[in-house]
Design a protein around this motif. Structure first.
Motif, PDB file in Angstrom:
ATOM      1  N   UNK B  72       0.816  -1.213   0.000  1.00  0.00           N
ATOM      2  CA  UNK B  72       0.000   0.000   0.000  1.00  0.00           C
ATOM      3  C   UNK B  72       0.850   1.265   0.000  1.00  0.00           C
ATOM      4  N   UNK B  73       2.100   1.136   0.435  1.00  0.00           N
ATOM      5  CA  UNK B  73       2.940   2.341   0.521  1.00  0.00           C
ATOM      6  C   UNK B  73       3.320   2.847  -0.877  1.00  0.00           C
ATOM      7  N   UNK B  74       3.654   4.121  -0.957  1.00  0.00           N
ATOM      8  CA  UNK B  74       4.003   4.727  -2.252  1.00  0.00           C
ATOM      9  C   UNK B  74       5.427   4.397  -2.662  1.00  0.00           C
ATOM     10  N   UNK B  75       6.254   4.055  -1.692  1.00  0.00           N
ATOM     11  CA  UNK B  75       7.648   3.704  -1.998  1.00  0.00           C
ATOM     12  C   UNK B  75       8.372   4.830  -2.709  1.00  0.00           C
ATOM     13  N   UNK B  76       9.104   4.466  -3.747  1.00  0.00           N
ATOM     14  CA  UNK B  76       9.879   5.441  -4.511  1.00  0.00           C
ATOM     15  C   UNK B  76       8.972   6.471  -5.178  1.00  0.00           C
ATOM     16  N   UNK B  77       7.758   6.049  -5.489  1.00  0.00           N
ATOM     17  CA  UNK B  77       6.801   6.930  -6.151  1.00  0.00           C
ATOM     18  C   UNK B  77       6.511   8.165  -5.274  1.00  0.00           C
ATOM     19  N   UNK B  78       6.457   7.940  -3.958  1.00  0.00           N
ATOM     20  CA  UNK B  78       6.212   9.033  -3.021  1.00  0.00           C
ATOM     21  C   UNK B  78       7.280  10.110  -3.131  1.00  0.00           C
ATOM     22  N   UNK B  79       8.510   9.690  -3.288  1.00  0.00           N
ATOM     23  CA  UNK B  79       9.626  10.624  -3.422  1.00  0.00           C
ATOM     24  C   UNK B  79       9.535  11.393  -4.746  1.00  0.00           C
ATOM     25  N   UNK B  80       9.233  10.652  -5.812  1.00  0.00           N
ATOM     26  CA  UNK B  80       9.179  11.274  -7.141  1.00  0.00           C
ATOM     27  C   UNK B  80       7.992  12.231  -7.286  1.00  0.00           C
ATOM     28  N   UNK B  81       6.934  11.979  -6.512  1.00  0.00           N
ATOM     29  CA  UNK B  81       5.734  12.815  -6.579  1.00  0.00           C
ATOM     30  C   UNK B  81       6.033  14.263  -6.199  1.00  0.00           C
ATOM     31  N   UNK B  82       7.094  14.461  -5.412  1.00  0.00           N
ATOM     32  CA  UNK B  82       7.447  15.813  -4.983  1.00  0.00           C
ATOM     33  C   UNK B  82       7.787  16.715  -6.171  1.00  0.00           C
ATOM     34  N   UNK B  83       8.186  16.077  -7.278  1.00  0.00           N
ATOM     35  CA  UNK B  83       8.582  16.870  -8.457  1.00  0.00           C
ATOM     36  C   UNK B  83       7.432  17.037  -9.447  1.00  0.00           C
ATOM     37  N   UNK B  84       6.260  16.655  -9.052  1.00  0.00           N
ATOM     38  CA  UNK B  84       5.096  16.808  -9.923  1.00  0.00           C
ATOM     39  C   UNK B  84       4.745  15.508 -10.624  1.00  0.00           C
ATOM     40  N   UNK B  85       3.516  15.474 -11.158  1.00  0.00           N
ATOM     41  CA  UNK B  85       2.994  14.237 -11.769  1.00  0.00           C
ATOM     42  C   UNK B  85       3.819  13.775 -12.976  1.00  0.00           C
ATOM     43  N   UNK B  86       4.138  14.743 -13.835  1.00  0.00           N
ATOM     44  CA  UNK B  86       4.825  14.375 -15.082  1.00  0.00           C
ATOM     45  C   UNK B  86       6.195  13.766 -14.797  1.00  0.00           C
ATOM     46  N   UNK B  87       6.946  14.451 -13.930  1.00  0.00           N
ATOM     47  CA  UNK B  87       8.293  13.941 -13.585  1.00  0.00           C
ATOM     48  C   UNK B  87       8.168  12.590 -12.889  1.00  0.00           C
ATOM     49  N   UNK B  88       7.171  12.496 -12.016  1.00  0.00           N
ATOM     50  CA  UNK B  88       6.966  11.250 -11.272  1.00  0.00           C
ATOM     51  C   UNK B  88       6.723  10.083 -12.222  1.00  0.00           C
ATOM     52  N   UNK B  89       5.850  10.321 -13.200  1.00  0.00           N
ATOM     53  CA  UNK B  89       5.535   9.247 -14.158  1.00  0.00           C
ATOM     54  C   UNK B  89       6.774   8.872 -14.984  1.00  0.00           C
ATOM     55  N   UNK B  90       7.480   9.920 -15.452  1.00  0.00           N
ATOM     56  CA  UNK B  90       8.687   9.659 -16.266  1.00  0.00           C
ATOM     57  C   UNK B  90       9.721   8.884 -15.435  1.00  0.00           C
ATOM     58  N   UNK B  91       9.852   9.292 -14.161  1.00  0.00           N
ATOM     59  CA  UNK B  91      10.816   8.632 -13.273  1.00  0.00           C
ATOM     60  C   UNK B  91      10.433   7.178 -13.017  1.00  0.00           C
ATOM     61  N   UNK B  92       9.138   6.966 -12.785  1.00  0.00           N
ATOM     62  CA  UNK B  92       8.676   5.592 -12.526  1.00  0.00           C
ATOM     63  C   UNK B  92       8.922   4.712 -13.749  1.00  0.00           C
ATOM     64  N   UNK B  93       8.627   5.264 -14.921  1.00  0.00           N
ATOM     65  CA  UNK B  93       8.860   4.523 -16.171  1.00  0.00           C
ATOM     66  C   UNK B  93      10.332   4.203 -16.331  1.00  0.00           C
ATOM     67  N   UNK B  94      11.181   5.206 -16.016  1.00  0.00           N
ATOM     68  CA  UNK B  94      12.637   5.006 -16.158  1.00  0.00           C
ATOM     69  C   UNK B  94      13.118   3.896 -15.231  1.00  0.00           C
ATOM     70  N   UNK B  95      12.579   3.872 -14.008  1.00  0.00           N
ATOM     71  CA  UNK B  95      12.978   2.820 -13.057  1.00  0.00           C
ATOM     72  C   UNK B  95      12.475   1.460 -13.555  1.00  0.00           C
ATOM     73  N   UNK B  96      11.239   1.444 -14.036  1.00  0.00           N
ATOM     74  CA  UNK B  96      10.606   0.182 -14.439  1.00  0.00           C
ATOM     75  C   UNK B  96      11.360  -0.490 -15.593  1.00  0.00           C
ATOM     76  N   UNK B  97      11.600   0.269 -16.658  1.00  0.00           N
ATOM     77  CA  UNK B  97      12.283  -0.335 -17.810  1.00  0.00           C
ATOM     78  C   UNK B  97      13.802  -0.297 -17.653  1.00  0.00           C
ATOM     79  N   UNK B  98      14.277   0.733 -16.906  1.00  0.00           N
ATOM     80  CA  UNK B  98      15.722   0.895 -16.733  1.00  0.00           C
ATOM     81  C   UNK B  98      16.358  -0.290 -16.039  1.00  0.00           C
TER      82      UNK B  98
END
Lengths: 174, 173
Positions: B72-98
């Motif tokens: 249920x926790x946001x994990x890394x997503x919680x940290x990335x959310x601080x930079x806004x939705x767009x950056x958060x999504x791009x960051x999550x994608x980068x982690x996922x495929x990276x």
């Protein structure tokens, strides 16, 4: 371009996926490997062993370290493959002529390295030949043969046993 | 075999008369090795997809994607959310495929990596689209704009981490 490189550099380049490097190495050593096998083995299976040597080299290419000299490394592979082939056929030879029959019949020559070289093989049925090849040339277990041919384990054992008895009878008649 | 015998045998090998093997035999060996050293884009993509499946599973343990995660926790997503939705999504994608690109750079054979690099603008976008498709199938609410950010982030992240992985790999060889 690869022609100027040392064997060791070629091997390194081949490890990086360069086909040209392998082709050059093959060009340098194929004749020597083939010549050596012809000297040590005396039948048509030289071709099979030669092919296995280079495919084994390909499989083990990442185990090669640049500090090794290439020629001794290839020699070890060649010798291992050759002895392995001899061992497999020796196993079949022992089945056909067990110790109890030695003196009555002579086992097929030690240096034969392929099942194809056994006299009388043509008298076996196609399925018997295939099963013997899987068992002795490819070293497969009865279970694996049964799975691959979609027949029972007992059927495989029975066919191997019949084929060996047939070959044994031919050897004794001689 | 004694080492002296081995040495003698090696001398025999070295001094063996050179006899050309039959052409058909040479052609067969060269063809098989050539085929193995030049894998098809599709066969490499299948391997990449398997790696992605495993690393994707691991990523979901600490970074939920489009709200899909194992905890249920946001994990890394919680940290990335601080930079806004767009950056958060791009960051999550980068982690996922990276992560999968990095693993691929370490695990796969050099010739397979060469194929990936050669087709990186096909393989990674395709992998990202496949992942988005799977997230949609499991009911992830994907908004178009955020989906595009995730897609771009994942492709750029994968291409960058593939290079990073190769850099690490070069130390071991």
């Amino acid at each position: 371009m690869t022609l100027d490189l040392s064997d060791e550099d070629l091997m390194h380049s081949y490890q990086q996926g360069n086909f040209e490097a392998f082709e050059t190495l093959y060009g340098r050593y194929a004749g020597r490997v083939y010549g050596y096998l012809r000297k040590r083995l005396r039948n048509a299976s030289v071709d099979d062993v030669h092919q296995t040597v280079f495919l084994k080299l390909h499989e083990s290419r990442f185990q090669y370290k640049k500090d090794f000299k290439f020629a001794p490394w290839l020699f070890v592979i060649t010798r291992t493959v050759m002895l392995d082939s001899i061992r497999k056929v020796k196993n079949l030879s022992r089945e056909i002529v067990p110790e109890s029959l030695e003196g009555i019949a002579s086992p097929p020559a030690f240096q034969e390295t392929s099942m194809k070289s056994f006299e009388g093989l043509e008298t076996l049925s196609e399925s018997q030949k295939k099963i013997l090849e899987m068992r002795y040339d490819k070293d497969m277990e009865f279970e694996a043969i049964a799975r691959e041919l979609n027949i029972s384990h007992d059927n495989v054992r029975q066919q191997v046993s019949r084929a060996i008895k047939k070959l044994r009878r031919l050897v004794i008649k001689k | 075999m004694k080492s002296v015998d081995m040495d003698l045998e090696f001398e025999t090998f070295k001094n063996s008369e050179e006899i050309s093997p039959p052409k058909a035999l040479t052609d067969n060996i060269l063809l098989r090795v050539h085929k193995d050293l030049n894998p098809s884009g599709f066969s490499v993509f299948k391997k990449l997809a398997v790696i992605q499946f495993i690393t994707g599973f691991i990523t979901l343990l600490f970074c939920p994607q489009f709200g899909v995660g194992f905890f249920n926790s946001l994990g890394l997503m919680g940290l990335l959310m601080r930079f806004g939705d767009t950056i958060c999504m791009a960051g999550c994608g980068a982690v996922f495929l990276g992560l999968s690109a990095f693993a691929a750079a370490i695990i796969l054979r050099p010739e397979e990596i060469r194929v990936i690099r050669h087709n990186q603008f096909i393989q990674f976008p395709l992998l990202a689209l496949l992942a988005i498709g799977i997230f949609i199938c499991v009911g992830a609410p994907i908004l178009a704009t955020l989906g595009v950010s995730w897609f771009l982030g994942s492709v750029v992240g994968a291409i960058s981490t593939l290079r990073l992985g190769l850099f690490f790999r070069s130390f071991n060889h």
